[in-house]
Design a protein around this motif. Structure first.
Motif, PDB file in Angstrom:
ATOM      1  N   CYS A 222      -5.194  14.837 -13.768  1.00 17.89           N
ATOM      2  CA  CYS A 222      -4.117  15.734 -14.156  1.00 17.89           C
ATOM      3  C   CYS A 222      -3.012  15.604 -13.117  1.00 17.89           C
ATOM      4  O   CYS A 222      -3.226  15.864 -11.943  1.00 17.89           O
ATOM      5  CB  CYS A 222      -4.644  17.166 -14.197  1.00 17.89           C
ATOM      6  SG  CYS A 222      -3.395  18.322 -14.714  1.00 17.89           S
ATOM      7  N   PHE A 223      -1.838  15.172 -13.569  1.00 22.55           N
ATOM      8  CA  PHE A 223      -0.746  14.955 -12.617  1.00 22.55           C
ATOM      9  C   PHE A 223      -0.100  16.275 -12.202  1.00 22.55           C
ATOM     10  O   PHE A 223       0.382  16.402 -11.103  1.00 22.55           O
ATOM     11  CB  PHE A 223       0.333  14.066 -13.242  1.00 22.55           C
ATOM     12  CG  PHE A 223      -0.112  12.666 -13.493  1.00 22.55           C
ATOM     13  CD1 PHE A 223      -0.507  11.847 -12.442  1.00 22.55           C
ATOM     14  CD2 PHE A 223      -0.144  12.145 -14.780  1.00 22.55           C
ATOM     15  CE1 PHE A 223      -0.912  10.537 -12.664  1.00 22.55           C
ATOM     16  CE2 PHE A 223      -0.540  10.845 -15.010  1.00 22.55           C
ATOM     17  CZ  PHE A 223      -0.929  10.041 -13.956  1.00 22.55           C
ATOM     18  N   SER A 224      -0.060  17.225 -13.113  1.00 19.65           N
ATOM     19  CA  SER A 224       0.755  18.402 -12.806  1.00 19.65           C
ATOM     20  C   SER A 224      -0.063  19.688 -12.661  1.00 19.65           C
ATOM     21  O   SER A 224       0.500  20.765 -12.679  1.00 19.65           O
ATOM     22  CB  SER A 224       1.841  18.571 -13.859  1.00 19.65           C
ATOM     23  OG  SER A 224       1.352  18.283 -15.137  1.00 19.65           O
ATOM     24  N   CYS A 225      -1.381  19.566 -12.538  1.00 20.57           N
ATOM     25  CA  CYS A 225      -2.184  20.763 -12.287  1.00 20.57           C
ATOM     26  C   CYS A 225      -1.952  21.199 -10.833  1.00 20.57           C
ATOM     27  O   CYS A 225      -1.698  20.349  -9.993  1.00 20.57           O
ATOM     28  CB  CYS A 225      -3.665  20.472 -12.476  1.00 20.57           C
ATOM     29  SG  CYS A 225      -4.057  20.087 -14.189  1.00 20.57           S
ATOM     30  N   ASN A 227       0.065  23.935 -11.481  1.00 23.34           N
ATOM     31  CA  ASN A 227       1.179  24.790 -11.883  1.00 23.34           C
ATOM     32  C   ASN A 227       2.104  24.165 -12.925  1.00 23.34           C
ATOM     33  O   ASN A 227       3.093  24.756 -13.318  1.00 23.34           O
ATOM     34  CB  ASN A 227       1.984  25.220 -10.650  1.00 23.34           C
ATOM     35  CG  ASN A 227       2.433  24.003  -9.856  1.00 23.34           C
ATOM     36  OD1 ASN A 227       2.305  22.870 -10.330  1.00 23.34           O
ATOM     37  ND2 ASN A 227       2.955  24.218  -8.669  1.00 23.34           N
ATOM     38  N   GLY A 228       1.803  22.949 -13.365  1.00 23.76           N
ATOM     39  CA  GLY A 228       2.616  22.350 -14.419  1.00 23.76           C
ATOM     40  C   GLY A 228       3.907  21.715 -13.941  1.00 23.76           C
ATOM     41  O   GLY A 228       4.689  21.218 -14.729  1.00 23.76           O
ATOM     42  N   LYS A 229       4.125  21.702 -12.625  1.00 22.36           N
ATOM     43  CA  LYS A 229       5.359  21.091 -12.108  1.00 22.36           C
ATOM     44  C   LYS A 229       5.162  19.585 -11.950  1.00 22.36           C
ATOM     45  O   LYS A 229       4.096  19.132 -11.567  1.00 22.36           O
ATOM     46  CB  LYS A 229       5.690  21.706 -10.743  1.00 22.36           C
ATOM     47  CG  LYS A 229       5.995  23.183 -10.826  1.00 22.36           C
ATOM     48  CD  LYS A 229       7.312  23.502 -10.108  1.00 22.36           C
ATOM     49  CE  LYS A 229       7.760  24.907 -10.383  1.00 22.36           C
ATOM     50  NZ  LYS A 229       6.825  25.905  -9.796  1.00 22.36           N
ATOM     51  N   GLU A 230       6.224  18.835 -12.198  1.00 23.61           N
ATOM     52  CA  GLU A 230       6.137  17.400 -11.993  1.00 23.61           C
ATOM     53  C   GLU A 230       6.073  17.102 -10.500  1.00 23.61           C
ATOM     54  O   GLU A 230       6.852  17.614  -9.703  1.00 23.61           O
ATOM     55  CB  GLU A 230       7.331  16.674 -12.611  1.00 23.61           C
ATOM     56  CG  GLU A 230       7.351  15.211 -12.204  1.00 23.61           C
ATOM     57  CD  GLU A 230       7.915  14.258 -13.231  1.00 23.61           C
ATOM     58  OE1 GLU A 230       8.894  14.636 -13.868  1.00 23.61           O
ATOM     59  OE2 GLU A 230       7.367  13.129 -13.354  1.00 23.61           O
TER      60      GLU A 230
ATOM     61  N   PHE B 129      -0.221  19.706 -20.145  1.00 29.45           N
ATOM     62  CA  PHE B 129       1.183  19.341 -20.208  1.00 29.45           C
ATOM     63  C   PHE B 129       1.316  17.936 -20.765  1.00 29.45           C
ATOM     64  O   PHE B 129       0.460  17.085 -20.527  1.00 29.45           O
ATOM     65  CB  PHE B 129       1.817  19.441 -18.817  1.00 29.45           C
ATOM     66  CG  PHE B 129       1.861  20.864 -18.344  1.00 29.45           C
ATOM     67  CD1 PHE B 129       2.931  21.675 -18.664  1.00 29.45           C
ATOM     68  CD2 PHE B 129       0.782  21.393 -17.636  1.00 29.45           C
ATOM     69  CE1 PHE B 129       2.945  23.010 -18.265  1.00 29.45           C
ATOM     70  CE2 PHE B 129       0.796  22.709 -17.236  1.00 29.45           C
ATOM     71  CZ  PHE B 129       1.876  23.528 -17.550  1.00 29.45           C
ATOM     72  N   ARG B 131       3.049  15.418 -20.002  1.00 31.23           N
ATOM     73  CA  ARG B 131       2.990  14.277 -19.086  1.00 31.23           C
ATOM     74  C   ARG B 131       1.567  13.960 -18.649  1.00 31.23           C
ATOM     75  O   ARG B 131       1.281  12.848 -18.228  1.00 31.23           O
ATOM     76  CB  ARG B 131       3.910  14.492 -17.879  1.00 31.23           C
ATOM     77  CG  ARG B 131       3.420  15.436 -16.820  1.00 31.23           C
ATOM     78  CD  ARG B 131       4.344  15.446 -15.624  1.00 31.23           C
ATOM     79  NE  ARG B 131       5.583  16.169 -15.880  1.00 31.23           N
ATOM     80  CZ  ARG B 131       5.721  17.492 -15.696  1.00 31.23           C
ATOM     81  NH1 ARG B 131       4.703  18.219 -15.278  1.00 31.23           N
ATOM     82  NH2 ARG B 131       6.867  18.077 -15.940  1.00 31.23           N
ATOM     83  N   ASP B 132       0.680  14.949 -18.766  1.00 27.90           N
ATOM     84  CA  ASP B 132      -0.705  14.707 -18.358  1.00 27.90           C
ATOM     85  C   ASP B 132      -1.549  14.082 -19.466  1.00 27.90           C
ATOM     86  O   ASP B 132      -2.603  13.519 -19.198  1.00 27.90           O
ATOM     87  CB  ASP B 132      -1.362  16.014 -17.911  1.00 27.90           C
ATOM     88  CG  ASP B 132      -0.696  16.543 -16.657  1.00 27.90           C
ATOM     89  OD1 ASP B 132      -0.328  15.706 -15.816  1.00 27.90           O
ATOM     90  OD2 ASP B 132      -0.532  17.768 -16.534  1.00 27.90           O
ATOM     91  N   ARG B 135      -0.874   9.458 -21.195  1.00 32.04           N
ATOM     92  CA  ARG B 135      -1.708   8.282 -20.953  1.00 32.04           C
ATOM     93  C   ARG B 135      -2.798   8.139 -22.000  1.00 32.04           C
ATOM     94  O   ARG B 135      -3.070   7.074 -22.497  1.00 32.04           O
ATOM     95  CB  ARG B 135      -2.414   8.494 -19.601  1.00 32.04           C
ATOM     96  CG  ARG B 135      -1.989   7.590 -18.543  1.00 32.04           C
ATOM     97  CD  ARG B 135      -2.872   7.682 -17.342  1.00 32.04           C
ATOM     98  NE  ARG B 135      -3.285   9.015 -16.932  1.00 32.04           N
ATOM     99  CZ  ARG B 135      -4.058   9.245 -15.875  1.00 32.04           C
ATOM    100  NH1 ARG B 135      -4.472   8.249 -15.139  1.00 32.04           N
ATOM    101  NH2 ARG B 135      -4.417  10.468 -15.541  1.00 32.04           N
ATOM    102  N   PRO B 180      -7.059  15.785 -18.846  1.00 31.09           N
ATOM    103  CA  PRO B 180      -6.803  16.803 -17.810  1.00 31.09           C
ATOM    104  C   PRO B 180      -7.750  18.007 -17.862  1.00 31.09           C
ATOM    105  O   PRO B 180      -7.900  18.697 -16.853  1.00 31.09           O
ATOM    106  CB  PRO B 180      -5.352  17.230 -18.078  1.00 31.09           C
ATOM    107  CG  PRO B 180      -5.008  16.724 -19.425  1.00 31.09           C
ATOM    108  CD  PRO B 180      -5.886  15.558 -19.706  1.00 31.09           C
TER     109      PRO B 180
END
Ligand code: SF4
Ligand code: SF4
Ligand code: FES
Ligand code: FES
Lengths: 281, 246
Positions: A222-225, A227-230, B129, B131-132, B135, B180
């Motif tokens: 998860c890239f934005s865990c 808080n959902g921010k990039e 989200f 973006r997550d 992929r 995610p």
């Protein structure tokens, strides 16, 4: 083995394909062999790898195959001044069996990086190991195919060779700066441009590496865990991914260029080619 | 205009190529020609198909030696005077004519641990989200045509079906591992039972995928890298030991 019950051919190189599938593996195979042969020859020369128009002081062109210079033999033609080598001249204890050429000390670094690269693996498994030579073309018959699980598990060192590659880019960038000077005076020559492009192409190749793509962010689920921010890591991963998309292109262009840069420096140092530059104006 | 076709006719035990010639029109695909052969010459010719739109994944065959969807392969991709060869896929057993038995694949699917979803957020939602999940959405495009399984030399030439689950399921595994919200750890199974190391990343699966999924680059290689993290990277190992991370 499967029973060929659907009209399929069985065995090495057998296929029902009618297109010229063998062109690609043959060309890539030959291209790589040409590179290896040239590199080996160039490495064994041990001379004409440096040019500064006979001037001392800061500046000059250094062939990328010879960089960084660890030991050198300053007496041969086209050698760099002894001050450029990290440890000076070749020591007395140097075994006579090993040629006294600075390139021999360093080429294993970039070679190990390229040989364990996921793209290179693809093409040499196809072109040289013939496993398989082409898609839907019978590969070398093996009793017990094991892929990359037994001996070839060594390929997993790739992420460490990546650090070597970062070092090479740093060194070649320094050489690029060096090439814009002659006896301490700033200027520009065709060779400077060639040696400047070199680390740029190598960076295009290295920063598209699959291992780097993983380490930079690909390993996260998860890239934005939370808080959902990039996050920066996601941006980095996206950038690396876009270079990675064209990894094959960067692999070839950077490899060809590095050989070309060596040829250029060699030819100029030998006096065969004239380097157009601002210093001789 | 008439065109020639060489079609495999047979069953589990034996078979042969039979040549047919049928009239073809502009815009026809290989599946149209097979249907015309059925209508005009061989009403018992077996072929599996459904959507004729490249979306159901039923019509996988080998055309001139290449694994392809019969409904997405246009006749004008081939020279006019060329006889087009149509065979069933090679990696799985034949049932009849152009129809193969894909059931091994469905068995593999059952071996994969499904999504193990993490606890809901405090407000009772599951939050993801875009973006997550981007992929893994690529992998969801899979139509299960199994052309990648057919072309993969590990299954096709070496018949290592007990050692390697095949590219289609590597991307299913990737879509779960990279999810995610997922909490399961399939990396040990990906290394051992599912055989990530058997793949030598020669990319034939990617070459044949009709959905253009980057199976090797986006699915298998990232999984191989996760295996390296866990098993082959001494620095990562030390890091986990020291910081007690998993
Ligand atoms: S890349 Fe791996 S999974 Fe895909 S066809 Fe090649 S060996 Fe099989
Ligand atoms: S990954 Fe591509 S080739 Fe493989 S089954 Fe799915 S759609 Fe077909
Ligand atoms: S994968 Fe090609 S350089 Fe790392
Ligand atoms: S018939 Fe559905 S994919 Fe070809």
């Amino acid at each position: 083995m499967n029973q060929p019950t659907g009209g399929h051919k069985q065995g090495f190189l057998s296929t029902n394909r009618e297109d010229r599938w063998w062109i690609e593996p043959t060309l890539t195979g030959l291209g790589f062999i040409a590179f290896v042969v040239y590199t080996t020859w160039s490495m064994l020369q041990g001379e004409y790898y440096w040019w500064s128009a006979g001037q001392e002081g800061f500046g000059g062109y250094l062939s990328p195959f010879y960089s960084p210079l660890i030991f050198i033999n300053p007496t041969v033609a086209g050698a760099a001044p002894a001050a450029h080598a990290w440890l000076g001249s070749f020591p007395g204890w140097w075994p006579s069996l090993i040629p006294m050429t600075p390139a021999i000390l360093i080429l294993a670094g970039p070679l190990s990086f390229r040989l364990t690269c996921y793209y290179y693996r693809k093409f040499y498994y196809r072109s040289f190991f013939l496993s398989p030579p082409g898609c839907a073309v019978g590969g070398v018959t093996q009793k017990n195919y094991s892929g990359e699980t037994v001996l070839l598990v060594i390929q997993n060192i790739h992420r460490y060779t990546l650090y070597i590659a970062f070092g090479i880019i740093a060194v070649l960038s320094y050489d690029a700066v060096l090439s814009f000077f002659r006896d301490g005076k700033l200027g520009i020559g065709v060779g400077s441009i060639i040696l400047l492009i070199n680390p740029i192409l190598l960076a295009g190749y290295t920063f598209g590496c699959h291992a780097l793509r993983h380490l930079s962010g690909g390993r996260m689920d998860c890239f934005s865990c939370p808080n959902g921010k990039e996050k920066f890591k996601h941006k980095l991963w996206k950038g690396i991914s876009s270079l990675n998309d064209r990894h094959m292109f960067w692999a070839w262009i950077s490899m060809i260029w590095v050989a070309f840069a060596d040829i250029y420096v060699r030819m100029v140092a030998m006096g065969n080619w004239t380097d157009f530059n601002t210093w001789s104006l | 205009m008439d065109r020639k076709f060489k079609v495999w006719r047979g069953n589990k035990k034996s078979g042969e190529f039979i040549s047919y010639s049928v009239a073809v029109e502009q815009g026809m695909v290989v599946l149209d020609a097979v249907h015309r052969i059925q209508t005009e010459h061989a009403s018992d010719l077996a072929v599996r198909w459904n959507c004729k739109a490249g979306k159901c994944g039923s019509c996988s065959v080998e055309i001139n030696g290449k694994p392809k969807l019969a409904c997405m392969t246009r006749l004008n991709d081939y020279r006019e005077d060329e006889e087009i060869t149509i065979q069933p896929i090679k990696a799985f057993p034949i049932i009849k004519d152009l129809v193969a038995d894909f059931s091994w694949n469905y068995e593999q699917n059952k071996r994969i641990q499904p999504l193990k979803i993490r606890a809901r957020d405090k407000d009772g939602n599951h939050r993801m989200f875009q973006r997550d999940v981007e992929r893994i959405q690529e992998f969801r495009k899979c139509i299960e045509c199994f052309l990648c399984q057919d072309v993969c030399h590990v299954l096709r030439d070496h018949n290592k079906k007990d050692k390697f689950i095949g590219p289609r399921f590597m991307i299913r595994l990737a879509s779960l591992e990279m999810h995610p919200l997922d909490e399961a750890d399939r990396i040990p199974a990906i290394k051992e039972e599912f055989g990530a190391g058997m793949c030598n990343i020669t990319r034939c699966c990617t070459d044949v995928c009709p959905e253009h999924i980057q199976i090797t680059d986006n699915g298998i290689i990232p999984l191989k890298e996760r295996v390296v993290d866990k098993y082959y990277d001494p620095v990562m190992w030390l890091y986990r030991k020291i910081f007690k991370r998993n």
